[in-house]
Design an enzyme around this catalytic site. Sequence first.
Site, mmCIF file in Angstrom:
data_model
loop_
_atom_site.group_PDB
_atom_site.id
_atom_site.type_symbol
_atom_site.label_atom_id
_atom_site.label_comp_id
_atom_site.label_asym_id
_atom_site.label_seq_id
_atom_site.Cartn_x
_atom_site.Cartn_y
_atom_site.Cartn_z
ATOM 1 N N SER A 1 51.178 27.883 29.340
ATOM 2 C CA SER A 1 50.723 26.502 29.498
ATOM 3 C C SER A 1 50.487 26.177 30.971
ATOM 4 O O SER A 1 49.670 26.814 31.629
ATOM 5 C CB SER A 1 51.743 25.559 28.845
ATOM 6 O OG SER A 1 51.217 24.269 28.715
ATOM 7 N N HIS B 1 50.386 24.879 20.107
ATOM 8 C CA HIS B 1 50.683 25.149 21.514
ATOM 9 C C HIS B 1 52.129 25.633 21.708
ATOM 10 O O HIS B 1 53.067 25.066 21.160
ATOM 11 C CB HIS B 1 50.438 23.875 22.329
ATOM 12 C CG HIS B 1 50.483 24.063 23.798
ATOM 13 N ND1 HIS B 1 49.622 24.909 24.474
ATOM 14 C CD2 HIS B 1 51.293 23.522 24.752
ATOM 15 C CE1 HIS B 1 49.892 24.861 25.758
ATOM 16 N NE2 HIS B 1 50.909 24.046 25.963
ATOM 17 N N ASP C 1 45.983 24.872 18.752
ATOM 18 C CA ASP C 1 46.338 24.387 20.087
ATOM 19 C C ASP C 1 45.185 23.567 20.661
ATOM 20 O O ASP C 1 44.035 24.015 20.651
ATOM 21 C CB ASP C 1 46.652 25.581 20.982
ATOM 22 C CG ASP C 1 47.111 25.204 22.377
ATOM 23 O OD1 ASP C 1 47.296 23.998 22.643
ATOM 24 O OD2 ASP C 1 47.288 26.112 23.196
#
Length: 310
Positions: free
Chosen positions: A166, A279, A247
Site C-alpha cells: 500500500s 486491499h 481493491d
Amino acid sequence: MEPTKSDNGDVLHEFFPFFKVYKDGRVERMMPMEKLKVPPSEDAEVRSKDVTISTEPAVLARVFAPRGTGPAERLPVLIYIHGGGFSIGSAFHRVYHEYVSLLMARARVVAVSVEYRLAPENPIPACYDDAWAATRWALGHADGNGPDPWLNEHGDFGRVYITGDSAGANICHNVAVRAGWAGLPAGVRIAGMALVHPYFGGTDDDKMWLYMCPENGGLADPRLKPPPEDLARVGCEKVLVFVAQKDHLRGRGLWYREELKRSGWGGSVEVVEHEGESHVFHILKPQCDKALDLKDKLVDFLRGNAVGKA
C-alpha cells in the site's frame, strides 16, 4: 476543504479514513497502533533486534536474521516498508513483525523493517526521507564495516530486495527511484522490488496525501504519480506487482506496470492478481488460501525464482 463539525462540537480541519485533525492541532487516529506493538524476539528460527538509524530525526528499524546461519553464509538483504496510509502502522506492530519474520525464515534473508515517521505530525516527505536513510544505512554494510554485525557477517549486497504494501509500496518505488538517480555503493545490486497493492494516486485517497504533504505538486506530484523519467531510473532489475480484484487501488497497480514498460526502463515487470480479494487482504487475514499464495510467490521472488500466476 471546508472545516466540518465532529459529534462533540469540536471543529475539524479535515476528516480522513485514518485520522482526524482538530482545530487545536490534536490528531486522533481511527486505528491507534501503540497497544499492538511488540518487542523484538528470539525463537527457534528467527532473531530480531531494534536499531537506531539516526537520532535527528529519529529513524528506527527492526533487523531480522535467521538462526543456524553458517559463519561464511551470505543471505539476500530485504528492505521492508510497512503500509498504513502514511499515517498509521509500524515496523513494530505485531502483524508486521510476524509477517516479516515469516518471510525472512521462509526465504532465508536478512531483513531490515523500516520504522519511518508518520504523517500528519511529520508531514510528507518525512516517510520518504526516513526510508531512504534506512536503505542507505543498510547498504552501507556492503563493505563489511557497517554498524550492525548481522548485516556485516551475513548480508549479500549483490542480492538486495525492496518490498512493501500500500503506502509502503509507494515509498518503495520512491526509494528505488532515488537509488537510480543517486547510484549505489560498490558491490551493491538491487535485484528486485515487490509492490503489494501499491498506491499511486488516482483515487479519493489523494486528498489525504495532499493534506499530509503541504509542499506538493498537486495530483501530478512525481511521488504520487511517477513520471516517465523517474520510472526509467527505477534502480532495480525486476519488479513484481501484486493487485487484488476488489481493491480500489487495483487499477493503479496495473497502470504502474504499463507505465514502467513504456518508460524505457530496462528491467522485467510482472503482475500477479488475486481474484475476489480486497486491499491488503494478506495482512488482514494472513491465513486464508490466497494470502498464503501471495506469501509463497513473494518468497519465490526473494529467492530469485520465477513467480507463477495466481
